[in-house]
Design an enzyme around this catalytic site. Structure first.
Site, PDB file in Angstrom:
ATOM      1  CG  HIS A 182      -2.356   0.126   0.926  1.00  0.00           C
ATOM      2  ND1 HIS A 182      -3.072  -0.899   0.353  1.00  0.00           N
ATOM      3  CD2 HIS A 182      -3.241   1.149   1.082  1.00  0.00           C
ATOM      4  CE1 HIS A 182      -4.322  -0.527   0.193  1.00  0.00           C
ATOM      5  NE2 HIS A 182      -4.453   0.718   0.622  1.00  0.00           N
TER       6      HIS A 182
ATOM      7  CG  ASN B  33      -2.188   2.244  -2.339  1.00  0.00           C
ATOM      8  OD1 ASN B  33      -0.993   2.247  -2.602  1.00  0.00           O
ATOM      9  ND2 ASN B  33      -2.714   3.096  -1.455  1.00  0.00           N
TER      10      ASN B  33
ATOM     11  CB  ILE C 146      -1.658   1.528  -8.848  1.00  0.00           C
ATOM     12  CG1 ILE C 146      -1.841   2.996  -9.266  1.00  0.00           C
ATOM     13  CG2 ILE C 146      -0.251   1.047  -9.193  1.00  0.00           C
ATOM     14  CD1 ILE C 146      -0.911   3.970  -8.578  1.00  0.00           C
TER      15      ILE C 146
END
Length: 382
Positions: free
Chosen positions: A202, A208, A211
Site C-alpha cells: 500500500h 493503491n 494501480i
C-alpha cells in the site's frame, strides 16, 4: 499479526495440486478466446479491444466507489488508440488519468515496470494533487501510516494496517526487482501474486487498488503476449467485490501460504473469461450494427442510447420506453418520441406493443436475444 509483520513475509507458498486444475482451465480459455479474436480481422479486433478496455476502466473505478461516464471513457480510449471516427469530446482529468494508466499497462506490457513509471501512473490518477478534497502526496511514496477502514466516524472498523512509511521504499524496491526479474512462475499466477504483494505494501496515499489492478492487467497482457483485450477482470471483480475485499483481508491476516487467495482469484479470472465469451457475441453484434449503419445519420442522443442498450445487455434492460430515453438523454418526452420513431424508420430499432406502452428494441444483425427486463427496474444515472 499482519502478514507483512512476519519474517520473510514475501516467501509465498501454495498448494500446486489445488491450483493446477483451475490454472489449466484458465489457460485453455485464454488460448481459445485469443485465437477466436485473432481470426476476426483488424476492425473487429479493434472494436472488441475498445469495448473490453472501456469495461476495465469503468469497473476498476467502480470498485473504489467512483462512477464515471462510459461514453467519455469510450471517446478518450478511441482517441488515444487512434481509432477511426473517434469523436473529440473534452474529458475530465480523472477519466483521462485512469485511461492513460490502463492503456500504458495493457498496450506497453513488454516494457519493465520501473519506479518512475509507477510514480507516473500515480500522477496520472491525481493530477490536481488532491484525492477528493484532501491533499495527498502525488508521484511519491506515502510519508505517513496507512489503514484500510470502513464504517462511520468514531465507529470505524480497521481491516488492515500497512507497513510503516519508512519501510515502503525498501519493500517497493524488492517488489519491483522480483516483478521484473522472476522468470520461472506462470505469468497468470505471477500477476495475481503481484496484485497481492503491491496492495499489501500500500505504498501510496490513495489509488493503491487501481494501480494494483493495473499491474494485474499488465502481467495478464504478458501472459497473453498480446495487446488485444478480450476480457475485463475488473468487471468480474466488481460483480464479486465483497468476496474480493474479504479474500484480500483474510490473506493479509494470514501466513505466507496464500493458496486460498490464489484459488479464489483464479476462479474469478475463469468466470471473467467465461463471461467474455458472451460479451464477445455482443461486441461482434454491436460492431456489425454500426458497420451496417455507418452511413446512417443520427444525433448524439440516439447514438448514446443505442450504446447504452448494448453496454447494459444482460445487466439492466434490453429495451427502451420513451420515458427512459428522455431520462437518459435529458430531453423532453416529445423529443424522445421523435428520436425513437426516427430510429425505427431507419431500421435501427423496432417497436413492440406492450399493452399501453411501446418497447423499443435493437434490431440485432446477428439475432442475439436481448433480454426483456421490466422497464421500471432500469437504473438511470446522471
Amino acid at each position: 499479526m499482519y502478514i507483512h509483520e512476519r519474517e520473510n513475509w514475501t516467501n509465498f507458498v501454495w498448494d500446486n495440486d489445488k491450483l493446477s486444475p483451475v490454472l489449466a482451465s484458465v489457460r485453455h480459455l485464454q488460448g481459445r478466446l485469443l485465437g477466436r479474436m485473432e481470426s476476426l480481422g483488424f476492425d473487429f479486433i479493434e472494436r472488441a479491444t475498445l469495448e473490453s478496455l472501456i469495461l476495465e476502466v469503468v469497473d476498476t473505478s467502480r470498485i473504489e466507489g467512483e462512477f464515471i461516464n462510459p461514453e467519455l471513457v469510450r471517446s478518450s480510449i478511441a482517441r488515444k488508440l487512434g481509432i477511426e471516427n473517434a469523436d473529440f469530446v473534452q474529458t475530465p482529468r480523472n477519466i483521462e488519468g485512469i485511461v492513460d494508466v490502463i492503456l500504458d499497462a495493457t498496450q506497453n506490457f513488454d516494457k519493465p515496470l520501473t519506479e518512475i513509471r509507477l510514480l507516473g501512473w500515480h500522477h496520472s490518477l491525481f493530477q490536481t494533487g488532491f484525492s477528493g478534497y484532501q491533499q495527498i502526496d502525488v508521484a511519491k511514496y506515502r510519508s505517513g501510516g496507512m489503514k484500510v477502514v470502513s464504517g462511520i466516524f468514531g465507529r470505524e472498523k480497521i481491516h488492515f494496517e500497512a507497513p510503516s512509511a519508512d519501510r515502503v521504499p525498501h519493500e517497493m524496491e524488492q517488489f519491483l526487482n522480483w516483478l521484473n526479474s522472476e522468470k520461472r512462475l506462470d505469468l497468470v499466477l505471477k500477476s495475481i501474486i503481484a496484485h497481492f504483494w503491491f496492495v499489501t505494501i500500500h505504498p501510496f496515499d490513495d489509488g493503491n487498488g487501481r494501480i494494483a489492478r493495473a499491474i494485474l492487467d499488465m502481467w495478464l497482457a504478458k501472459s497473453d503476449n498480446s495487446k488485444i483485450r478480450f476480457y475485463s477482470l475488473s468487471n468480474q471483480i466488481f460483480k464479486e467485490h465483497k468476496h474480493y475485499n474479504n479474500i484480500i483481508e483474510k490473506a493479509q491476516k494470514g501466513t505466507s501460504d496464500i493458496t486460498l487467495y490464489l484459488e479464489w482469484f483464479l476462479g474469478c479470472f475463469e468466470r471473467a473469461l467465461m463471461a467474455s465469451e458472451q460479451n464477445l457475441e455482443i461486441i461482434l453484434d454491436k460492431a456489425h450494427f454500426w458497420d451496417k449503419h455507418k452511413s446512417t445519420n443520427i444525433n448524439d442522443r440516439q447514438r448514446l442510447v443505442i450504446n447504452y442498450l448494448y453496454d447494459n445487455y444482460g445487466k439492466e434492460v434490453g429495451f427502451l420506453r420513451t420515458s427512459t430515453y428522455a431520462k437518459l438523454t435529458k430531453c423532453s418526452s416529445d423529443t424522445a418520441l421523435r428520436d425513437l420513431q426516427d430510429l425505427v424508420a431507419k431500421e435501427m430499432l423496432k417497436a413492440e406493443d406492450s399493452g399501453k406502452k411501446t418497447n423499443y428494441i435493437i434490431i440485432s444483425p446477428k439475432n442475439i436475444r436481448i433480454p426483456k427486463i421490466a422497464d421500471e427496474k432500469t437504473s438511470v444515472s446522471s
